[in-house]
Scaffold this motif. Structure first.
Motif, PDB file in Angstrom:
ATOM      1  N   PHE A   1      -0.928   3.726   8.835  1.00 31.54           N
ATOM      2  CA  PHE A   1      -2.239   2.933   9.442  1.00 31.54           C
ATOM      3  C   PHE A   1      -2.903   2.039   8.700  1.00 31.54           C
TER       4      PHE A   1
ATOM      5  N   SER B   1      -0.696   5.583  17.821  1.00 31.76           N
ATOM      6  CA  SER B   1      -1.943   5.011  17.843  1.00 31.76           C
ATOM      7  C   SER B   1      -2.125   5.356  19.050  1.00 31.76           C
TER       8      SER B   1
ATOM      9  N   ALA C   1      -6.891   5.444  17.258  1.00 37.60           N
ATOM     10  CA  ALA C   1      -5.941   6.266  17.043  1.00 37.60           C
ATOM     11  C   ALA C   1      -6.165   7.249  17.469  1.00 37.60           C
TER      12      ALA C   1
END
Length: 280
Positions: free
Chosen positions: A274, A241, A194
């Motif tokens: 996530f 992301s 990320a």
């Protein structure tokens, strides 16, 4: 699958892979690799202790040290490595005859050994020997396992300069580098890549709202002060992301083309969007 059974299987698989890499690429080409064996070979001309005796003594000593400092679970898993690896090495030795350049042998021997070590380390185990020192140092320092593997193995290979010459050392460094890279990749496998982004703009609220609505990502407003002007301002912190970073910069530039954006890579993110079930 039960986690204990999975960990056991990973430790066994990791050691089998190391044994395969060593028997096929390291031993047949006399690659000066790291570890206790490399240190024993390098120091033999000076201390006159047989490498086998050197390795056996320090394997036991380091195992006891690791058990004392890293706990019972570590000791049990490392004991599995101490049994599986030598058996696998004997079974593989002499069974495969692959003719390659010594440089390729060092590269692939290091990669296979590193992948195997990384698989075992993911369970909290060690493959024994010098890797026990690696895990102890990792516990009591801020250095990553892959960095410690590289440093300790490089020192072990460097000692061979006095007994095997510069060419053997340089080839050995290839194996050490490949092994450390493989350990690093295996340990990071499955983690969420990320981008952590900080945005400084007088239109911080508008930017924050746009990130919520258009990108479905959360934000945090940090209180900051200008170093020159001493004016109070807000900084928008968000994590997106890897594939969303370009979209984020586009969204920000549409609102404030002069916004100051600071991005840093992160390898592990836990939380909504996530590590939890959440679709973007």
């Amino acid at each position: 699958m039960n986690k204990k059974i999975l960990d056991f299987a990973m430790v066994v698989a990791g050691n089998i892979l190391i044994a395969f890499g060593v028997s096929v690429f390291i031993l047949p080409y006399n690659i000066l690799s790291g570890g206790l064996a490399g240190i024993g070979i390098a120091l033999y001309p000076f201390i006159k202790i047989e490498p086998t005796m050197f390795v056996n003594f320090f394997t036991i000593a380091l195992f006891l040290l690791g058990a004392a400092l890293l706990g019972k679970t570590f000791a049990i898993k490392t004991m599995i490595s101490s049994i599986v690896y030598p058996i696998a090495l004997v079974l593989f030795q002499g069974k495969f005859h692959i003719q390659v350049d010594p440089l390729l042998a060092a590269l692939y021997g290091g990669l296979l050994s590193g992948i195997g070590a990384g698989i075992a380390m993911r369970t909290g185990a060690s493959t024994g020997g010098i890797n026990v020192v690696t895990m102890i140092l990792h516990k009591y320092s801020s250095l990553s396992l892959s960095t410690l593997v590289l440093i300790l193995d490089a020192i072990a290979v460097g000692l061979g300069l006095f007994s095997m010459g510069i060419e053997a050392v340089l080839i050995g460094f290839i194996a050490v580098w490949a092994g450390s890279q493989a350990v690093d990749k295996v340990l990071l496998m499955g983690l969420q890549d990320a981008k952590a982004v900080q945005i400084i703009s007088p239109k911080y609220q508008e930017i924050s709202d746009a990130i919520h609505e258009k990108m479905v990502r959360g934000t945090t407003l940090l209180h900051a002060e200008g170093g020159y002007s001493h004016e109070e301002r807000k900084v928008v912190l968000t994590v997106v992301s890897k594939n969303q970073y370009r979209e984020l910069t586009r969204v920000v530039s549409e609102i404030d083309p002069s916004a100051f954006i600071v991005m840093s890579d992160t390898n592990e993110v836990q939380g909504l969007g996530f590590s939890y079930d959440f679709k973007v």
